[in-house]
Design a protein around this motif. Structure first.
Motif, short mmCIF file in Angstrom:
data_model
loop_
_atom_site.label_atom_id
_atom_site.label_comp_id
_atom_site.label_asym_id
_atom_site.label_seq_id
_atom_site.Cartn_x
_atom_site.Cartn_y
_atom_site.Cartn_z
N ILE A 99 2.32 -6.44 -21.68
CA ILE A 99 1.92 -5.16 -21.07
C ILE A 99 1.50 -5.37 -19.62
O ILE A 99 1.89 -4.61 -18.72
N ILE A 100 0.69 -6.39 -19.37
CA ILE A 100 0.24 -6.67 -18.00
C ILE A 100 1.44 -6.96 -17.09
O ILE A 100 1.51 -6.47 -15.96
N SER A 101 2.39 -7.74 -17.60
CA SER A 101 3.59 -8.03 -16.84
C SER A 101 4.39 -6.76 -16.58
O SER A 101 4.90 -6.54 -15.46
N ALA A 102 4.47 -5.90 -17.59
CA ALA A 102 5.22 -4.65 -17.44
C ALA A 102 4.53 -3.69 -16.48
O ALA A 102 5.19 -2.94 -15.76
N VAL A 103 3.19 -3.72 -16.45
CA VAL A 103 2.44 -2.87 -15.51
C VAL A 103 2.77 -3.27 -14.07
O VAL A 103 2.98 -2.41 -13.21
N LYS A 104 2.81 -4.56 -13.82
CA LYS A 104 3.15 -5.05 -12.47
C LYS A 104 4.55 -4.58 -12.07
O LYS A 104 4.78 -4.15 -10.94
N LYS A 105 5.48 -4.66 -13.01
CA LYS A 105 6.84 -4.21 -12.73
C LYS A 105 6.86 -2.70 -12.50
O LYS A 105 7.61 -2.19 -11.65
N GLU A 106 6.04 -1.99 -13.27
CA GLU A 106 5.97 -0.53 -13.12
C GLU A 106 5.49 -0.15 -11.73
O GLU A 106 6.05 0.73 -11.08
N TYR A 107 4.42 -0.82 -11.27
CA TYR A 107 3.91 -0.55 -9.92
C TYR A 107 4.98 -0.84 -8.87
O TYR A 107 5.16 -0.07 -7.93
N SER A 108 5.66 -1.96 -9.03
CA SER A 108 6.66 -2.34 -8.03
C SER A 108 7.85 -1.40 -8.01
O SER A 108 8.56 -1.30 -7.01
N SER A 109 8.08 -0.68 -9.11
CA SER A 109 9.22 0.23 -9.19
C SER A 109 8.89 1.62 -8.67
O SER A 109 9.80 2.45 -8.47
N LEU A 110 7.61 1.90 -8.45
CA LEU A 110 7.22 3.23 -7.98
C LEU A 110 7.68 3.45 -6.54
O LEU A 110 7.57 2.56 -5.70
N ASN A 111 8.19 4.64 -6.26
CA ASN A 111 8.49 4.99 -4.88
C ASN A 111 7.20 5.13 -4.10
O ASN A 111 6.18 5.58 -4.63
N ARG A 112 7.22 4.73 -2.84
CA ARG A 112 6.02 4.82 -2.00
C ARG A 112 5.75 6.28 -1.64
O ARG A 112 6.65 7.02 -1.22
N LEU A 113 4.51 6.69 -1.80
CA LEU A 113 4.06 8.02 -1.41
C LEU A 113 3.49 7.96 0.00
O LEU A 113 2.66 7.09 0.29
N ASN A 114 3.92 8.87 0.87
CA ASN A 114 3.47 8.88 2.26
C ASN A 114 2.85 10.22 2.60
O ASN A 114 3.48 11.27 2.41
N ILE A 156 1.76 2.54 14.68
CA ILE A 156 3.20 2.59 14.90
C ILE A 156 3.51 3.31 16.21
O ILE A 156 4.63 3.27 16.70
N THR A 157 2.51 4.01 16.75
CA THR A 157 2.59 4.60 18.09
C THR A 157 1.20 4.46 18.68
O THR A 157 0.31 3.86 18.07
N GLU A 158 0.98 5.03 19.84
CA GLU A 158 -0.36 4.99 20.43
C GLU A 158 -1.36 5.76 19.60
O GLU A 158 -2.56 5.53 19.67
N HIS A 159 -0.86 6.71 18.80
CA HIS A 159 -1.76 7.64 18.11
C HIS A 159 -1.80 7.52 16.60
O HIS A 159 -2.78 7.91 15.98
N ILE A 160 -0.74 7.03 15.99
CA ILE A 160 -0.63 7.08 14.54
C ILE A 160 -0.79 5.69 13.92
O ILE A 160 -0.14 4.75 14.33
N ARG A 161 -1.69 5.60 12.92
CA ARG A 161 -1.94 4.32 12.27
C ARG A 161 -1.70 4.44 10.77
O ARG A 161 -2.31 5.28 10.11
N PRO A 162 -0.81 3.63 10.21
CA PRO A 162 -0.59 3.66 8.77
C PRO A 162 -1.67 2.88 8.04
O PRO A 162 -1.99 1.75 8.40
N LEU A 163 -2.23 3.48 7.01
CA LEU A 163 -3.24 2.83 6.19
C LEU A 163 -2.61 2.52 4.83
O LEU A 163 -2.16 3.42 4.12
N SER A 164 -2.57 1.25 4.48
CA SER A 164 -1.98 0.87 3.20
C SER A 164 -2.55 -0.47 2.77
O SER A 164 -3.23 -1.15 3.54
N LYS A 165 -2.25 -0.83 1.51
CA LYS A 165 -2.67 -2.13 0.98
C LYS A 165 -1.50 -2.74 0.21
O LYS A 165 -0.72 -2.02 -0.43
N PRO A 166 -1.37 -4.07 0.26
CA PRO A 166 -0.28 -4.73 -0.47
C PRO A 166 -0.34 -4.39 -1.96
O PRO A 166 -1.41 -4.40 -2.57
N GLY A 167 0.81 -4.09 -2.52
CA GLY A 167 0.87 -3.81 -3.94
C GLY A 167 0.42 -2.42 -4.34
O GLY A 167 0.41 -2.09 -5.53
N PHE A 168 0.03 -1.59 -3.37
CA PHE A 168 -0.45 -0.24 -3.65
C PHE A 168 0.55 0.73 -3.03
O PHE A 168 0.68 0.78 -1.81
#
Length: 385
Positions: free
Chosen positions: A13-28, A60-72
């Motif tokens: 299950i833990i292994s499948a959860v990791k795969k599930e997270y990695s398969s999710l499309n990124r929300l922006n 990514i420009t003078e004004h816009i900063r992307p906030l994210s974390k690895p694996g999230f």
């Protein structure tokens, strides 16, 4: 026929959860608004990770900063306040956010697109300034063909009277936005004896959930923490699909000793539910949940021994040990397992079940009781007689 131990299933299950997270499309999500309107508080109260406080990302420009974390699978595009002049002009910011949205659309990738825009206005300001109207109209005009929903979020809304007045003022502008949502992201102390309770986060998440593409709805359900109902709906959809798959497997009656054929589908189901609730689960915790629900000692929860455990929960089944599991029974077992797991996840998220409680005798009894109740509600009537 393969045998499964509680430990091995938990690992799967833990292994499948990791795969599930990695398969999710990124929300922006793109967040705009003046300085001091409470954007950081809003971000941190809606999402599972404190991105506004600890997120990293080069501008990514003078004004816009992307906030994210690895694996999230979430990126918040944060922008500075609109009090810009000279080199850092409002026109410059308008052009940058236009380019960001258009670039995502033209990329053709779901994970690159901007899926929703929040424009934040502080309710205590009592007004939306002409410069903000200009900014919004310019942005909305430039992105009309991009189909990106825009929500105006009235932050710091501790006065309902101020909310009504500000909404009236904004509505008079006839802006092409999807919704105006008042929010108080955290409790606000008006005086020593008067505290206005936080509200509106669940309404904001529900509005956003309905507006964003289906391809990122399951991602949003996972990364947001403001609405338990959204998580439950997504998880229940997973259970319904898995129960249907189990019924197909059981269309050719499964001999009781071969019941382990159902386990891979159930592992995938539990992994998806765990990912939706966004709970960091340890192997020992998952093992405790599974062994408690099934009623085993935790050494094995599937294969031949799961049959013995499950037969005890199905009235009359013990007399037909040589029989077979029908499509209806296979579906009922899977649905009961999934729905009981959802109940437990909700209790964990809401604090009703501290993780430490799951390994206690009382916790195990409660979990088994939940599973029995769900199983009884799912079994065909003939099995209950």
């Amino acid at each position: 026929m393969e045998e499964y131990s509680a430990t091995s299933v938990a690992e799967d299950i833990i292994s499948a959860v990791k795969k599930e997270y990695s398969s999710l499309n990124r929300l922006n999500v793109l967040i705009l608004g003046k300085t001091g309107v409470g954007k950081s508080t809003l971000i941190n109260k809606v999402f599972n990770e404190n991105l506004a406080a600890t997120g990293t990302g080069k501008p990514i420009t003078e004004h816009i900063r992307p906030l994210s974390k690895p694996g999230f699978p979430l990126t918040i595009y944060d922008t500075p306040g609109l009090e810009l002049a000279g080199k850092h002009s409002m026109d410059g910011l308008i052009n940058e956010v236009k380019k960001l949205v258009q670039r995502g659309v033209f990329s053709g990738s779901v994970s690159e697109a901007v899926h929703c825009v929040w424009y934040c206005i502080s309710t205590p300001s009592h007004r939306i300034e002409p410069a903000e109207i200009f900014f919004l109209k310019s942005f909305l005009t430039a992105t009309t063909t991009c189909s990106v929903p825009v929500i105006i979020v009235l932050t710091q809304s501790y006065s309902k009277k101020d909310v009504r007045e500000l909404m009236r003022v904004i509505e008079q502008e006839n802006l092409a936005v999807e919704k105006i949502v008042p929010v108080l992201a955290e409790d606000y102390e008006l005086d020593e004896d008067i505290t206005v309770k936080a509200y509106g986060l669940d309404a904001l998440t529900e509005v956003m959930y309905q507006l964003i593409p289906r391809a990122v709805q399951n991602t949003f359900a996972s990364v947001q923490k403001a609405s338990i109902e959204i998580k439950k709906r997504e998880a229940q959809a997973v259970v319904a699909k898995s129960a249907k798959a189990a019924a197909v497997t059981g269309a050719v009656p499964i001999p009781f000793p071969d019941a382990a054929v159902l386990v891979p589908e159930q592992i995938a189901m539990l992994a998806k539910i765990t990912a939706i609730f966004g709970i960091p689960m340890q192997k020992a915790t998952i093992t405790a949940i599974l062994s408690s629900m099934i009623g085993t000692t935790g050494t094995t929860i599937a294969g031949r021994s799961i049959v013995t455990a499950l037969l005890k929960l199905i009235p009359g089944a013990g007399s037909v040990m040589g029989g077979a599991i029908s499509a209806a029974t296979a579906s009922a077992l899977t649905a009961a397992l999934g729905e009981a797991y959802i109940v437990i996840m909700v209790k964990i998220v809401t604090g009703e079940f501290p993780l430490s409680h799951l390994s206690t005798a009382e916790g195990r009894r409660e979990m088994m009781s939940i599973f029995k109740e769900k199983l009884d509600s799912k079994l065909p009537s003939s099995k209950k007689k």
